[in-house]
Design a protein around this motif. Structure first.
Motif, PDB file in Angstrom:
ATOM      1  N   PRO A  45       0.817  -1.222   0.000  1.00 29.77           N
ATOM      2  CA  PRO A  45       0.000   0.000   0.000  1.00 29.77           C
ATOM      3  C   PRO A  45       0.850   1.272   0.000  1.00 29.77           C
ATOM      4  N   GLU A  46       1.986   1.255   0.685  1.00 24.78           N
ATOM      5  CA  GLU A  46       2.869   2.419   0.706  1.00 24.78           C
ATOM      6  C   GLU A  46       3.457   2.687  -0.676  1.00 24.78           C
ATOM      7  N   GLU A  47       3.819   1.627  -1.400  1.00 24.94           N
ATOM      8  CA  GLU A  47       4.359   1.792  -2.748  1.00 24.94           C
ATOM      9  C   GLU A  47       3.290   2.330  -3.697  1.00 24.94           C
ATOM     10  N   VAL A  48       2.059   1.856  -3.556  1.00 22.89           N
ATOM     11  CA  VAL A  48       0.969   2.353  -4.393  1.00 22.89           C
ATOM     12  C   VAL A  48       0.718   3.826  -4.095  1.00 22.89           C
ATOM     13  N   ASP A  49       0.738   4.213  -2.827  1.00 20.20           N
ATOM     14  CA  ASP A  49       0.555   5.629  -2.465  1.00 20.20           C
ATOM     15  C   ASP A  49       1.663   6.488  -3.056  1.00 20.20           C
ATOM     16  N   ARG A  50       2.920   5.983  -2.999  1.00 20.70           N
ATOM     17  CA  ARG A  50       4.054   6.737  -3.562  1.00 20.70           C
ATOM     18  C   ARG A  50       3.873   6.913  -5.070  1.00 20.70           C
ATOM     19  N   LEU A  51       3.408   5.865  -5.750  1.00 19.07           N
ATOM     20  CA  LEU A  51       3.172   5.945  -7.186  1.00 19.07           C
ATOM     21  C   LEU A  51       2.061   6.947  -7.503  1.00 19.07           C
ATOM     22  N   LYS A  52       0.972   6.889  -6.734  1.00 15.89           N
ATOM     23  CA  LYS A  52      -0.143   7.816  -6.970  1.00 15.89           C
ATOM     24  C   LYS A  52       0.285   9.266  -6.748  1.00 15.89           C
ATOM     25  N   THR A  53       1.067   9.513  -5.701  1.00 11.33           N
ATOM     26  CA  THR A  53       1.549  10.867  -5.428  1.00 11.33           C
ATOM     27  C   THR A  53       2.457  11.356  -6.552  1.00 11.33           C
ATOM     28  N   ALA A  54       3.394  10.517  -6.973  1.00  3.63           N
ATOM     29  CA  ALA A  54       4.301  10.899  -8.063  1.00  3.63           C
ATOM     30  C   ALA A  54       3.533  11.092  -9.365  1.00  3.63           C
ATOM     31  N   SER A  55       2.527  10.266  -9.613  1.00  3.22           N
ATOM     32  CA  SER A  55       1.737  10.386 -10.842  1.00  3.22           C
ATOM     33  C   SER A  55       1.071  11.752 -10.926  1.00  3.22           C
ATOM     34  N   ARG A  56       0.453  12.181  -9.824  1.00  2.02           N
ATOM     35  CA  ARG A  56      -0.176  13.518  -9.816  1.00  2.02           C
ATOM     36  C   ARG A  56       0.859  14.604 -10.069  1.00  2.02           C
ATOM     37  N   LYS A  57       2.019  14.492  -9.424  1.00  5.85           N
ATOM     38  CA  LYS A  57       3.075  15.504  -9.563  1.00  5.85           C
ATOM     39  C   LYS A  57       3.563  15.621 -11.005  1.00  5.85           C
ATOM     40  N   PHE A  58       3.660  14.490 -11.710  1.00 11.17           N
ATOM     41  CA  PHE A  58       4.213  14.486 -13.062  1.00 11.17           C
ATOM     42  C   PHE A  58       3.145  14.473 -14.152  1.00 11.17           C
ATOM     43  N   GLY A  59       1.881  14.641 -13.780  1.00  8.21           N
ATOM     44  CA  GLY A  59       0.816  14.730 -14.776  1.00  8.21           C
ATOM     45  C   GLY A  59       0.475  13.406 -15.429  1.00  8.21           C
ATOM     46  N   ILE A  60       0.685  12.313 -14.720  1.00  7.67           N
ATOM     47  CA  ILE A  60       0.375  10.986 -15.240  1.00  7.67           C
ATOM     48  C   ILE A  60      -0.946  10.544 -14.629  1.00  7.67           C
ATOM     49  N   THR A  61      -1.858  10.076 -15.459  1.00  7.14           N
ATOM     50  CA  THR A  61      -3.164   9.626 -14.990  1.00  7.14           C
ATOM     51  C   THR A  61      -3.176   8.111 -14.867  1.00  7.14           C
ATOM     52  N   LEU A  62      -3.432   7.638 -13.661  1.00 10.65           N
ATOM     53  CA  LEU A  62      -3.573   6.197 -13.449  1.00 10.65           C
ATOM     54  C   LEU A  62      -5.027   5.825 -13.688  1.00 10.65           C
ATOM     55  N   LEU A  63      -5.263   4.672 -14.267  1.00  6.10           N
ATOM     56  CA  LEU A  63      -6.626   4.208 -14.472  1.00  6.10           C
ATOM     57  C   LEU A  63      -7.279   3.985 -13.122  1.00  6.10           C
ATOM     58  N   PRO A  64      -8.581   4.267 -13.002  1.00  4.05           N
ATOM     59  CA  PRO A  64      -9.247   4.193 -11.693  1.00  4.05           C
ATOM     60  C   PRO A  64      -9.226   2.812 -11.052  1.00  4.05           C
ATOM     61  N   ASP A  65      -9.105   1.751 -11.831  1.00  2.00           N
ATOM     62  CA  ASP A  65      -9.100   0.403 -11.257  1.00  2.00           C
ATOM     63  C   ASP A  65      -7.687  -0.158 -11.072  1.00  2.00           C
ATOM     64  N   TRP A  66      -6.703   0.727 -11.066  1.00  2.00           N
ATOM     65  CA  TRP A  66      -5.325   0.268 -10.842  1.00  2.00           C
ATOM     66  C   TRP A  66      -4.915   0.559  -9.417  1.00  2.00           C
ATOM     67  N   PRO A  67      -4.227  -0.303  -8.734  1.00  2.00           N
ATOM     68  CA  PRO A  67      -3.932  -1.662  -9.173  1.00  2.00           C
ATOM     69  C   PRO A  67      -5.163  -2.552  -9.052  1.00  2.00           C
ATOM     70  N   ALA A  68      -5.256  -3.529  -9.910  1.00  2.00           N
ATOM     71  CA  ALA A  68      -6.399  -4.437  -9.885  1.00  2.00           C
ATOM     72  C   ALA A  68      -6.372  -5.273  -8.613  1.00  2.00           C
ATOM     73  N   GLU A  69      -7.534  -5.499  -8.049  1.00  5.12           N
ATOM     74  CA  GLU A  69      -7.622  -6.343  -6.856  1.00  5.12           C
ATOM     75  C   GLU A  69      -7.453  -7.792  -7.277  1.00  5.12           C
ATOM     76  N   ASN A  70      -6.701  -8.556  -6.519  1.00  2.00           N
ATOM     77  CA  ASN A  70      -6.506  -9.986  -6.813  1.00  2.00           C
ATOM     78  C   ASN A  70      -7.527 -10.810  -6.076  1.00  2.00           C
TER      79      ASN A  70
END
Length: 70
Positions: A45-70
């Protein structure tokens, strides 16, 4: 165009990527380099939060269902 790259084979992989100049900064901020002997596992969860934060900072849009639930 939505897309993603993921190495799920359990081995090492190399990828040549040609992108805008700051994408390397996004990779440094959002992820980490796999260390010798480190297992490839789903992100924490911490890695996903770091990715989401960096994505917003760099203008990258993550798909709403990422990461997919297993």
């Amino acid at each position: 165009m939505p897309h993603q790259l993921m190495n799920v084979c359990g081995g090492s992989a190399r990828y040549i990527l040609i992108t805008p100049a700051i994408f390397d900064e996004f990779l440094e901020e959002a992820g980490h380099e796999l260390r010798q002997g480190e297992a490839i596992v789903p992100p924490t969860p911490e890695e996903v939060d770091r990715l989401k934060t960096a994505s917003r900072k760099f203008g990258i849009t993550l798909l709403p269902d990422w990461p997919a639930e297993n």
